[in-house]
Design a protein around this motif. Structure first.
Motif, PDB file in Angstrom:
ATOM      1  N   TYR A  50      64.878  26.187   5.182  1.00  0.00           N
ATOM      2  CA  TYR A  50      63.620  26.830   5.518  1.00  0.00           C
ATOM      3  C   TYR A  50      63.257  26.421   6.938  1.00  0.00           C
ATOM      4  CZ  TYR A  50      62.938  28.320   0.698  1.00  0.00           C
ATOM      5  OH  TYR A  50      63.073  28.936  -0.521  1.00  0.00           O
ATOM      6  N   LYS A  51      62.231  27.051   7.477  1.00  0.00           N
ATOM      7  CA  LYS A  51      61.877  26.888   8.884  1.00  0.00           C
ATOM      8  C   LYS A  51      61.589  25.438   9.282  1.00  0.00           C
ATOM      9  CE  LYS A  51      58.792  28.544  12.468  1.00  0.00           C
ATOM     10  NZ  LYS A  51      57.568  29.292  12.760  1.00  0.00           N
ATOM     11  N   ASP A  91      58.022  30.397  16.724  1.00  0.00           N
ATOM     12  CA  ASP A  91      57.776  31.636  15.978  1.00  0.00           C
ATOM     13  C   ASP A  91      58.573  32.806  16.542  1.00  0.00           C
ATOM     14  OD1 ASP A  91      56.033  30.596  14.051  1.00  0.00           O
ATOM     15  OD2 ASP A  91      54.297  30.836  15.364  1.00  0.00           O
ATOM     16  N   ILE A  94      62.780  32.497  15.932  1.00  0.00           N
ATOM     17  CA  ILE A  94      63.358  32.922  14.654  1.00  0.00           C
ATOM     18  C   ILE A  94      63.468  34.440  14.535  1.00  0.00           C
ATOM     19  CG2 ILE A  94      62.639  30.806  13.487  1.00  0.00           C
ATOM     20  CD1 ILE A  94      60.469  32.533  12.054  1.00  0.00           C
ATOM     21  N   ASP A  95      62.815  35.168  15.431  1.00  0.00           N
ATOM     22  CA  ASP A  95      62.896  36.627  15.401  1.00  0.00           C
ATOM     23  C   ASP A  95      63.949  37.195  16.343  1.00  0.00           C
ATOM     24  OD1 ASP A  95      60.987  37.099  13.415  1.00  0.00           O
ATOM     25  OD2 ASP A  95      59.338  37.011  14.852  1.00  0.00           O
ATOM     26  N   TYR A 101      66.652  35.890   8.186  1.00  0.00           N
ATOM     27  CA  TYR A 101      65.854  35.122   7.228  1.00  0.00           C
ATOM     28  C   TYR A 101      65.073  36.070   6.336  1.00  0.00           C
ATOM     29  CZ  TYR A 101      61.802  35.971  10.299  1.00  0.00           C
ATOM     30  OH  TYR A 101      60.809  36.556  11.052  1.00  0.00           O
ATOM     31  N   ASP A 102      64.641  35.524   5.211  1.00  0.00           N
ATOM     32  CA  ASP A 102      63.761  36.239   4.300  1.00  0.00           C
ATOM     33  C   ASP A 102      62.423  35.531   4.291  1.00  0.00           C
ATOM     34  OD1 ASP A 102      65.578  38.192   3.371  1.00  0.00           O
ATOM     35  OD2 ASP A 102      66.410  36.798   1.893  1.00  0.00           O
ATOM     36  N   GLU A 103      61.363  36.309   4.242  1.00  0.00           N
ATOM     37  CA  GLU A 103      60.039  35.733   4.032  1.00  0.00           C
ATOM     38  C   GLU A 103      59.847  35.619   2.526  1.00  0.00           C
ATOM     39  OE1 GLU A 103      56.686  37.414   6.107  1.00  0.00           O
ATOM     40  OE2 GLU A 103      57.960  37.922   7.826  1.00  0.00           O
ATOM     41  N   THR A 110      53.507  31.453   2.983  1.00  0.00           N
ATOM     42  CA  THR A 110      54.769  32.133   3.218  1.00  0.00           C
ATOM     43  C   THR A 110      55.777  31.165   3.825  1.00  0.00           C
ATOM     44  OG1 THR A 110      53.600  34.201   3.614  1.00  0.00           O
ATOM     45  CG2 THR A 110      55.857  34.081   4.414  1.00  0.00           C
ATOM     46  N   TYR A 112      59.941  30.778   5.373  1.00  0.00           N
ATOM     47  CA  TYR A 112      61.011  31.519   6.025  1.00  0.00           C
ATOM     48  C   TYR A 112      62.328  30.873   5.625  1.00  0.00           C
ATOM     49  CZ  TYR A 112      57.068  33.196   8.686  1.00  0.00           C
ATOM     50  OH  TYR A 112      55.866  33.737   9.031  1.00  0.00           O
ATOM     51  N   TYR A 113      63.090  31.574   4.801  1.00  0.00           N
ATOM     52  CA  TYR A 113      64.365  31.074   4.301  1.00  0.00           C
ATOM     53  C   TYR A 113      65.497  31.690   5.114  1.00  0.00           C
ATOM     54  CZ  TYR A 113      68.367  30.223   1.348  1.00  0.00           C
ATOM     55  OH  TYR A 113      69.597  29.833   0.892  1.00  0.00           O
TER      56      TYR A 113
END
Length: 178
Positions: A50-51, A91, A94-95, A101-103, A110, A112-113
């Motif tokens: 995760y994040k 932030d 990660i984009d 990743y999946d939320e 929430t 971020y995996y």
């Protein structure tokens, strides 16, 4: 979209462009950042990425690289936040294109995996970079988020850096990993 994100991230790093004490003696390479994130997400030994855990793995990788080789891997600049070291623009990072990743809904919000990437090529990473990443995976890959946060809070770099301040790589020589 990726070009816009990259420009926005570089803009946040512009004020540090000549301060290698904060970037680990290297300029920011977003290609390396993406490859490192994918390397961690593809490693079978990294459990529940995760994040929060990812941000600590990035810091440990850059710091161990600096300790052993005199330079970081990515050029990310880290701040001391309540859960440990976190790169500036985390932030947006990660984009970036190539980061998958999946939320997911967690009890407290929430999460971020980071999931396995189809692309297992890491063109921007050297063999030495991957050796450092493998060492971090060996030490922290199976750790829980809480375990890695606790380890981070014990590091001299975190203890000696004021809350929300930028962490200097001068503390790398005191890193708990040999």
């Amino acid at each position: 979209r990726d070009q816009y994100l990259r420009k926005a991230i570089f803009a946040q790093y512009a004020r540090f462009s000549d301060n290698f004490e904060y970037s680990g003696n290297v300029r920011l390479s977003l290609d390396k950042v993406v490859d490192v994130i994918r390397y961690f997400s593809n490693a079978p030994q990294v459990i529940k990425l995760y994040k929060v855990k990812l941000m600590k793995l990035l810091w440990y990788s850059d710091t161990l690289s600096f300790k052993r080789r005199g330079h970081a891997i990515t050029g990310l600049i880290y701040q001391a936040l309540p859960m440990g070291a976190v790169p500036i623009a985390h932030d947006s990072i990660i984009d970036l294109y190539g980061v998958d990743y999946d939320e997911v809904e967690l009890g407290d919000g929430t999460g971020y995996y980071f999931k396995k990437s189809v692309n297992e090529q890491y063109q921007s990473l050297s063999k030495e970079d991957m050796d450092i990443l493998d060492e971090i995976i060996r030490v922290f890959g199976s750790c829980t988020k809480d375990t890695i946060i606790h380890a981070m809070h014990m590091e001299t770099a975190y203890v000696k850096t004021a809350s929300r301040a930028v962490i200097s790589f001068q503390y790398a020589k005191e890193l708990s990993i040999p």
